[in-house]
Design a protein around this motif. Structure first.
Motif, short mmCIF file in Angstrom:
data_model
loop_
_atom_site.label_atom_id
_atom_site.label_comp_id
_atom_site.label_asym_id
_atom_site.label_seq_id
_atom_site.Cartn_x
_atom_site.Cartn_y
_atom_site.Cartn_z
N ILE A 206 -95.73 -3.74 31.15
CA ILE A 206 -96.10 -4.54 32.34
C ILE A 206 -94.91 -4.68 33.27
O ILE A 206 -95.03 -4.46 34.49
N VAL A 207 -93.76 -5.04 32.73
CA VAL A 207 -92.56 -5.20 33.56
C VAL A 207 -92.21 -3.89 34.26
O VAL A 207 -91.88 -3.87 35.46
N GLU A 208 -92.30 -2.78 33.53
CA GLU A 208 -91.97 -1.49 34.13
C GLU A 208 -92.91 -1.18 35.30
O GLU A 208 -92.46 -0.78 36.39
N MET A 209 -94.22 -1.35 35.09
CA MET A 209 -95.16 -0.97 36.14
C MET A 209 -95.18 -1.97 37.31
O MET A 209 -95.62 -1.64 38.40
N VAL A 210 -94.68 -3.17 37.08
CA VAL A 210 -94.59 -4.14 38.17
C VAL A 210 -93.34 -3.90 39.02
O VAL A 210 -93.38 -3.92 40.25
N LEU B 243 -94.43 -13.79 26.20
CA LEU B 243 -93.09 -13.21 26.12
C LEU B 243 -92.45 -13.09 27.51
O LEU B 243 -91.22 -13.06 27.63
N LEU B 244 -93.28 -13.00 28.56
CA LEU B 244 -92.78 -12.82 29.91
C LEU B 244 -92.64 -14.12 30.70
O LEU B 244 -91.97 -14.15 31.74
N ALA B 245 -93.25 -15.18 30.22
CA ALA B 245 -93.43 -16.38 31.04
C ALA B 245 -92.12 -16.98 31.54
O ALA B 245 -92.03 -17.37 32.71
N ASP B 246 -91.11 -17.05 30.69
CA ASP B 246 -89.87 -17.70 31.10
C ASP B 246 -89.04 -16.82 32.03
O ASP B 246 -88.51 -17.29 33.04
#
Length: 464
Positions: free
Chosen positions: A360-364, A232-235
């Motif tokens: 993941i996006v939030e913690m990154v 879901l995050l790759a692109d």
């Protein structure tokens, strides 16, 4: 007891540069105990590491004559796993016994062998339960790793008759009988000697954001949902990379599990393999793990929801704490509670790839969230240092005492019956036991099962 207590620690794990959880725990126990006790580690696996603080000795599997010398030397014997079954002198010892129950392996067997034929699956679970019951019936002191585990083992001890008027009169909390001794982290912070991931693994740049899966891939985990989250995050976020630290176990006795096959296939199917999802096929040396942990931005751990989850103690989380990595993990175990309550990361529902991707996006990328986690991680790390975690064990071994119900225990152990299979397993190793096992396996699965068991045993003996 006068003078320094002599403590014998028995394990079936390899003691070397590469070590799994049980061996790491044993090594740190020995270091902590050596200040006040004379300590000897004995393993029937290979010994490739030594210390100036204590002795390390290899004993051939089932060589009870050699083990008897170590049993005679000891005042206190700490056992893990199958020690009672491998060495009759340990099962029959009159010395003070500490049973380390930090790993509820009877629940692991429900997952580890669920793809085996039903008869084999049932046998492996029966063996695990029988082993645990022997320890619960006999030991003078027990170690657990968490409060949920304390509840699990209090139930086991109760069913074995160990929570009785004698032990209750000695300590109505039973905290002296069943001691909380979690896995720990080193007192010194990690030091990176070279980059293990960023700019080193082809496809991972020095400025990428790395999620690290800090251990093996086993059936009780859920790495597939994590890979789906990466899809879901790759692109939109190709700079976020997932690195599995140790895809395959270094110990050939540990079988490759279905979860690894499923995870690699998922990464290939989604076009992520060696693009945003990477597998390290080699098991990283224990002393080099900091090179990898300090190249990561987030520690991840995802699992399924079943009985093992409730009572598991994810030792890989301790490495994340040691490296002060914010953590993204699945809900449902004791560490999920710690992560949520202490604000050191994010907890998501099981098998929810969109929620996992969002966490993941939030913690990154959320600097405020990362700053809060970083501040909180320092305090939590201090609480899990080995010196603190092992203090209850050190206290017991420096002033060891038999269980208050020792006389009752020894009478009950001598009268134990059990199922036919359990009675076979409790027999001393030798031709009589081997013949009984062949008869049992023949009845359960015919010549095919007997042949499979014989091949497995031959391969193990050749490796040894």
């Amino acid at each position: 007891m006068t003078g320094r207590t002599r403590v014998l620690i028995i394990t079936g794990d390899l003691i070397g540069e590469r070590m799994a959880g049980p061996a790491i725990r044993v090594w740190n126990m020995a270091e902590a105990l050596s200040a006040a006790c004379d300590v000897r580690i004995v393993s029937w696996n290979r010994i490739e590491r030594t210390s100036d603080l204590f002795d390390t000795v290899h004993v051939r599997e089932a060589d009870d004559r050699q083990m008897r010398d170590h049993e005679a030397w000891a005042d206190v014997i700490i056992v893990q796993g199958t020690s009672f079954r491998v060495f009759p002198s340990i099962a029959q010892t009159q010395k003070i016994v500490v049973a380390d129950l930090y790993d509820p392996f009877q629940l692991e067997q429900l997952e580890m062998n669920k793809y085996a034929p039903p008869a084999e699956w049932a046998d492996e679970v029966t063996k695990a339960v029988s082993l645990l019951n022997e320890q619960l019936a006999r030991a003078d002191c027990f170690l657990c790793a968490s409060e949920p585990q304390r509840n699990l083992w209090l139930g086991g001890l109760s069913s074995m008759g160990r929570l009785n008027p004698t032990t209750y009169s000695d300590d109505p909390t039973f905290e002296s009988l069943l001691r909380l001794v979690p896995f720990g982290v080193p007192g010194e912070p990690p030091v990176q000697r070279r980059h293990g991931i960023k700019g080193t693994v082809p496809g991972i740049a020095t400025d990428d954001k790395v999620l690290i899966w800090g251990g093996g891939i086993y059936n009780w985990f859920d790495p597939v949902t994590l890979v789906e989250a990466m899809g879901l995050l790759a692109d939109e976020h190709p700079e976020i990379k997932l690195f599995f630290l140790s895809a395959r176990h270094f110990n050939p006795d540990i079988p490759e599990m279905q979860a690894l096959t499923d995870t690699v296939e998922s990464a290939e199917r989604l076009g992520l393999l060696d693009r945003t999802v990477f597998f390290n096929d080699a098991w990283v040396d224990y002393e080099r793990r900091a090179d990898y942990l300090l190249d990561a931005d987030i520690g991840v751990s995802t699992h399924l929801i079943h009985a093992e989850t409730r009572f598991a103690f994810r030792t890989r989380i301790l490495d994340y704490l040691w490296a002060e990595l914010p953590i993204v993990a699945t809900d449902g175990d004791s560490f999920a509670t710690l992560i949520r309550d202490r604000g050191i990361g994010r907890v998501v529902p099981a098998q929810d790839a969109p929620a996992l991707a969002a966490a993941i996006v939030e913690m990154v990328w959320d600097e405020d969230a990362r700053r809060v986690a970083a501040d909180n991680l320092k305090a939590v790390r201090e609480e899990f240092m080995w010196s603190r975690a092992l203090a209850p064990l050190v206290a017991f071994c420096t002033d060891p005492k038999p269980a208050p119900d020792r006389d009752l225990v020894l009478r009950r152990v001598s009268a134990v019956g059990g199922t036919t299979f359990e009675r076979i397993l409790a027999m001393p190793r030798g031709p009589r036991r081997d013949f009984a096992l062949v008869r049992h396996y023949w009845k359960q699965g015919g010549p095919a099962l007997v042949r499979r068991k014989m091949l497995t045993r031959r391969e193990r003996l050749q490796r040894d």
